[in-house]
Motif scaffolding. Structure first.
Motif, mmCIF file in Angstrom:
data_model
loop_
_atom_site.group_PDB
_atom_site.id
_atom_site.type_symbol
_atom_site.label_atom_id
_atom_site.label_comp_id
_atom_site.label_asym_id
_atom_site.label_seq_id
_atom_site.Cartn_x
_atom_site.Cartn_y
_atom_site.Cartn_z
ATOM 1 N N CYS A 162 0.842 -1.199 0.000
ATOM 2 C CA CYS A 162 0.000 0.000 0.000
ATOM 3 C C CYS A 162 0.878 1.251 0.000
ATOM 4 O O CYS A 162 1.773 1.388 0.826
ATOM 5 C CB CYS A 162 -0.919 -0.012 1.214
ATOM 6 S SG CYS A 162 -1.871 1.503 1.386
ATOM 7 N N THR A 164 -0.112 4.316 0.505
ATOM 8 C CA THR A 164 -0.517 5.314 1.502
ATOM 9 C C THR A 164 0.229 5.094 2.823
ATOM 10 O O THR A 164 0.705 6.044 3.444
ATOM 11 C CB THR A 164 -2.032 5.246 1.746
ATOM 12 O OG1 THR A 164 -2.705 5.367 0.496
ATOM 13 C CG2 THR A 164 -2.500 6.366 2.677
ATOM 14 N N CYS A 165 0.310 3.824 3.244
ATOM 15 C CA CYS A 165 0.891 3.538 4.567
ATOM 16 C C CYS A 165 2.223 2.808 4.455
ATOM 17 O O CYS A 165 2.772 2.368 5.457
ATOM 18 C CB CYS A 165 -0.092 2.704 5.392
ATOM 19 S SG CYS A 165 -0.416 1.078 4.663
ATOM 20 N N CYS A 215 -5.238 2.334 8.015
ATOM 21 C CA CYS A 215 -4.994 3.135 6.819
ATOM 22 C C CYS A 215 -6.288 3.200 5.995
ATOM 23 O O CYS A 215 -6.929 2.183 5.768
ATOM 24 C CB CYS A 215 -3.870 2.486 6.021
ATOM 25 S SG CYS A 215 -3.764 3.023 4.314
ATOM 26 N N THR A 217 -6.739 3.704 2.884
ATOM 27 C CA THR A 217 -6.647 3.112 1.550
ATOM 28 C C THR A 217 -6.794 1.594 1.598
ATOM 29 O O THR A 217 -7.553 1.009 0.834
ATOM 30 C CB THR A 217 -5.295 3.474 0.891
ATOM 31 O OG1 THR A 217 -5.150 4.886 0.906
ATOM 32 C CG2 THR A 217 -5.227 2.957 -0.532
ATOM 33 N N CYS A 218 -6.050 0.969 2.492
ATOM 34 C CA CYS A 218 -6.006 -0.495 2.486
ATOM 35 C C CYS A 218 -6.776 -1.100 3.656
ATOM 36 O O CYS A 218 -6.814 -2.314 3.802
ATOM 37 C CB CYS A 218 -4.558 -0.979 2.512
ATOM 38 S SG CYS A 218 -3.699 -0.530 4.043
HETATM 39 ZN ZN LIG Z 1 -2.429 1.337 3.608
#
Ligand SMILES: [Zn+2]
Ligand SMILES: [Zn+2]
Length: 374
Positions: A162, A164-165, A215, A217-218
């Protein structure tokens, strides 16, 4: 639910007599052969054969199933505890066999549960490095590209770390914290007198850490679906149905574990003119009756490049095959030939001159080709 300890201790590849990178096809072939040889119907009263038959069946039950095989490989690589500490591990305790425990709720169940949690939120802590999953993709290549090899790009949408994180599963600005219940080990000890059992920590699910703010996103998985491009070179001479393994180009590894592999299954589209037998190319070329009877030189197409000249002997038979050296498929190891099948083309219409000439030929023909049949 699988008995991971048993997997760890048994080399199923050896049982089936195949290499660890054997294709599913090879595995099925090896299994069928052994199963035929060892089948109880064929070996009545032979206890050793029956035992072997059971072993072979158990091995194929795992290796014959892509998912189970992947898990098996992982257990064999990381050990039955998946890198966690447990009985017999660095944490001390008494080493014992799953088989001795028996019954529901035994050791096998506990291990099975641990392994049932692949892809759960993770990062660091008690859960050890994990290899990413293998990903399968199908690539269609045309006949000529398969023959000469080709540089190509695969467009895939797959699991990726991911962005984002960065794979931690925690909302940016936060980070997973070490699980207070198990101290990051991912397992808790359950002392039952003489024995000490380890069970997955119920608070962190065996991960060793807890994510308070996942997170966005995920949703804490640390993995997202992302389109990506994989450039690869397809070697010359690949066959329809063949699988190419691209090491480390599969799913992302977790906790410092290696990436999985990308398995590219090839579909080769047929050519309108050329066929293939191994590294030899095949082509059928029409010739006239005069060329067959009198002999001569004909132009023959090649897959790559200009035509080649093929010399026909007088009395060349329709359907006969002629080898043109070195005009087949050139792989790194060998170069095949071009096999030319010639076929006499019979005209469907004749001019007056042609008819007269053939009638003359008929009148001059003294041998009946069917005389041996009557
Ligand atoms: Zn993430
Ligand atoms: Zn915990």
């Amino acid at each position: 639910m699988a008995a991971q300890r048993e997997w760890y201790e048994k080399d199923y590849y050896q049982v089936l007599g195949v290499a660890e990178d054997a294709t599913p096809k090879d595995i099925t072939k090896a299994y069928r052969k052994l199963a035929r040889e060892l089948h109880p119907d064929k070996n009545p009263g032979d206890a050793a054969a029956e035992e072997r038959f059971k072993e072979v069946s158990a091995a194929y039950d795992v290796l014959g199933d892509d998912t189970k095989r992947g898990e098996y490989d992982e257990v064999r690589r990381l050990g039955p505890m998946g890198g966690m500490r447990g009985p017999g591990g660095p944490g001390g305790g008494i080493r014992f066999n799953v088989g001795d425990m028996g019954g529901a709720g035994g050791f096998g169940d506990i291990l099975g549960n641990m392994f049932g949690r692949r892809g759960a939120p993770g990062g660091g802590g008690g859960a050890g490095p994990r290899r990413g999953s293998d990903i399968t993709a199908v690539l269609t290549v045309d006949f000529a590209d398969a023959a000469r090899g080709v540089e190509t790009t695969l467009f895939l949408t797959t699991d990726a770390q991911c962005s984002t994180c960065n794979g931690t599963g925690a909302k940016p600005g936060t980070s997973p914290r070490v699980c207070g219940n198990c101290g990051g080990r991912g397992v808790v000890d359950d002392n039952q007198g003489f024995f000490s059992f380890s069970t997955p920590c119920p608070v962190c699910g065996g991960q060793g850490n807890v994510i308070d703010e996942p997170c966005p996103t995920c949703h804490g998985r640390g993995i997202e679906q992302r389109p990506r491009e994989v450039k690869t070179r397809i070697p010359a001479g690949v066959k329809d149905g063949q699988t190419i393994r691209l090491k480390g180009r599969g799913g992302p590894g977790r906790n410092g574990g290696p990436n999985g592999d990308l398995l590219v299954e090839l579909k080769v589209t047929p050519h309108e003119r050329f066929g293939r037998r191994g590294n030899d190319l095949t082509v059928t070329v029409p010739i006239t009756f005069a060329e067959a009877a009198l002999g001569g030189e004909i132009d023959v197409p090649t897959l790559d490049g200009p035509t080649v000249t093929l010399r026909l002997r007088p009395g060349t038979q329709s359907g006969s095959r002629h080898r043109v050296k070195g005009r087949g498929i050139a792989t790194a190891k060998a170069t095949g030939d071009l096999i030319v099948a010639v076929e006499v083309a019979v005209p469907s219409e004749l001019s007056d001159d042609q008819r007269a000439a053939i009638e003359q030929l008929a009148a001059a023909t003294t041998v009946n080709p069917r005389s041996a049949l009557t």
